[in-house]
Design an enzyme around this catalytic site. Structure first.
Site, PDB file in Angstrom:
ATOM      1  N   GLU A 139     -38.803  -9.276  81.238  1.00  0.00           N
ATOM      2  CA  GLU A 139     -39.893  -9.507  80.282  1.00  0.00           C
ATOM      3  C   GLU A 139     -39.761 -10.885  79.633  1.00  0.00           C
ATOM      4  OE1 GLU A 139     -40.228  -6.139  77.637  1.00  0.00           O
ATOM      5  OE2 GLU A 139     -40.709  -4.765  79.269  1.00  0.00           O
ATOM      6  N   GLU A 286     -39.834  -0.004  85.200  1.00  0.00           N
ATOM      7  CA  GLU A 286     -39.459   0.886  84.088  1.00  0.00           C
ATOM      8  C   GLU A 286     -40.642   1.768  83.732  1.00  0.00           C
ATOM      9  OE1 GLU A 286     -38.112  -1.127  80.562  1.00  0.00           O
ATOM     10  OE2 GLU A 286     -36.570  -2.276  81.616  1.00  0.00           O
TER      11      GLU A 286
END
Length: 470
Positions: A139, A286
């Site tokens: 991220e 995820e």
């Protein structure tokens, strides 16, 4: 202009052009789908993330044994821990290793550093340890935006090192993104990447397209639900069956969405399409649901976590794809293996795991049809309990036999113990019957007690009273 006013030859060529254009669109769509499918494993899978912010974490040998016992075939690490990679050797467990965010600048600034990283973390273990991909950062665009300009250079430098080692076809390279890089995600057909990141996303997608690598996305319906309560129903977030009126409909495509995860995956596909990329597969690196939260997180419960993760696993293994791409099912890495108790607040941050650090399940998944994946599945567990309508005298006689000649462990139904309450013969008999049934290995005839007992798949445990079958 009306077609009736055009010459016949013009009308003929108009329809010919329209037909060819339509056929071209269909063919290009099929080619894109074929290219995407070629990138995937033979079958979509559910893997699991392993975070290590855990006190008293078990040894890597014990951890690998747990993975093998639970029939886990794909894992993602947040680093390239040498002890873990050694322990995974010859297990055939497929692993994504990661470049931590704090190493991005060094690797993105130096080809030599990238080559050294590949030598130290890939070549030293492959092929005995089956490394399938490298996740470069995590991220990055939303957590360390200052490193964003070096993200693609880091990826390209690592790829060059893989090419030099002739491993670029076996090991893919990408970078996991937060869902927040996609703006206007519903309806999915209107989704687009945040344009402030165009200078990164355009070359990144070009690289992924050219190398057959996936777009890695961290997608959490839990957060979508929490940020849109009253708009997104809980049932949609948990993959629960819906009435047609509760299905989300994309007004531009009229596609019906029965769950939030599919909508998030399709939003990623549409976002890529807006940048003219249609041949990159979405890999969900995820996804999960927390089992415990603070007072501001009332939907972080064991029941919701069990429901989401169990249904998500079924959804992937059913290979039903998404409304936009029913023929392509994204693989998903479940977040996560352990409750990371050292995580900072809120409470939910420490409660995403399937297991505690000692390998005790936080809750038991219910994944019928899931094969042997995650062997703590309770679908095939059965219990022996009292049938309804049996008189107390008959029950007492059966209870006395179970705790006497039947040599059943009845200590838990003694005064002051966990299963003493409610203090009645039916409750005590159910516990004793199940204790005997489990002691006998659930053998045929071991749940009868002269016709007063029955087998059930519903766990009769309650409060602190845990029945032997669990």
């Amino acid at each position: 202009m009306a077609l009736s006013k055009l010459p016949l030859s013009t009308i003929f060529f108009f329809f010919l052009y329209t037909s060819l254009f339509t056929i071209s669109q269909v063919l290009s769509s099929k080619i894109a789908v074929a290219q995407i499918k070629a990138q995937q494993d033979n079958e979509p899978f559910v893997g699991i993330n392993i975070g290590v912010d855990v006190s008293n974490l078990m040894s890597v040998t014990e951890l690998v044994s747990l993975l093998q016992f639970q029939k886990v075939t794909h894992i993602r690490l947040y680093d390239a821990d040498p002890d873990m990679l050694k322990a995974l050797a010859k297990t055939k467990i497929r692993v994504i290793i990661s470049v931590p965010n704090n190493q991005l600048i060094a690797i993105g600034s130096s080809n030599a550093t990238a080559a050294s990283w590949i030598g130290k973390n890939v070549l030293a273990y492959y092929p005995q340890t089956v490394i399938t991909a490298i996740a470069v950062g995590d991220e990055v665009l939303t957590t360390v935006p200052s490193s964003a300009p070096l993200l693609v250079p880091a990826i390209e430098s690592l790829y060059s090192a893989l090419v030099a080692a002739n491993l670029h076809n076996q090991i893919k390279i990408s970078t996991p993104h937060s869902a927040s890089i996609i703006l206007d995600p519903f309806p999915p057909s209107q989704a687009f990447f945040n344009q402030s990141w165009s200078s990164v996303m355009q070359p990144l997608l070009k690289f992924l397209s050219e190398t057959g690598s996936p777009l890695m996305m961290n997608l959490y319906p839990y957060y979508v639900f929490m940020q849109n309560k009253g708009v997104v129903p809980l049932e949609n977030s948990l993959f629960k069956p819906l009435t047609p009126s509760k299905e989300m409909v994309d007004p531009n495509t009229l596609l019906h969405y029965t769950n939030v995860l599919d909508a998030m995956v399709d939003a990623a596909y549409y976002s890529m399409k807006n940048l003219n990329f249609t041949d990159v597969v979405v890999l969900v690196t995820e996804s999960g649901w927390p089992s415990k939260g603070d007072s501001k997180e009332p939907y972080a419960t064991i029941d919701n976590a069990d429901t989401y993760n169990s249904n998500m696993i079924k959804h992937v293994l059913d290979q039903s794809g998404t409304p936009l791409h029913p023929e392509i099912t994204s693989s998903v890495y479940l977040y996560e293996l352990f409750n990371e108790d050292l995580r900072s607040p809120p409470v939910s941050e420490a409660n995403w795991g399937l297991f505690y650090a000692n390998a005790t399940p936080v809750y038991l998944l219910h994944v019928s049809g899931g094969g042997t994946f995650l062997a703590n599945d309770t679908t095939n567990l059965t219990y022996c309990i009292v049938m309804d309508g049996v008189d107390s005298k008959t029950l007492q006689a059966a209870l006395d036999w179970a705790c006497g000649p039947g040599r059943t462990n009845c200590s838990e139904i003694q005064p002051g113990e966990n299963c003493y309450q409610p203090n009645n013969v039916k409750n005590h008999a159910s516990y004793a019957f199940d204790s005997y049934y489990q002691k006998e290995g659930r053998a045929a005839g071991s749940c009868d007690f002269k016709g007063v007992a029955m087998i059930t798949t519903t766990d009769p445990s309650h409060g602190s009273c845990i029945f032997p079958g669990r």
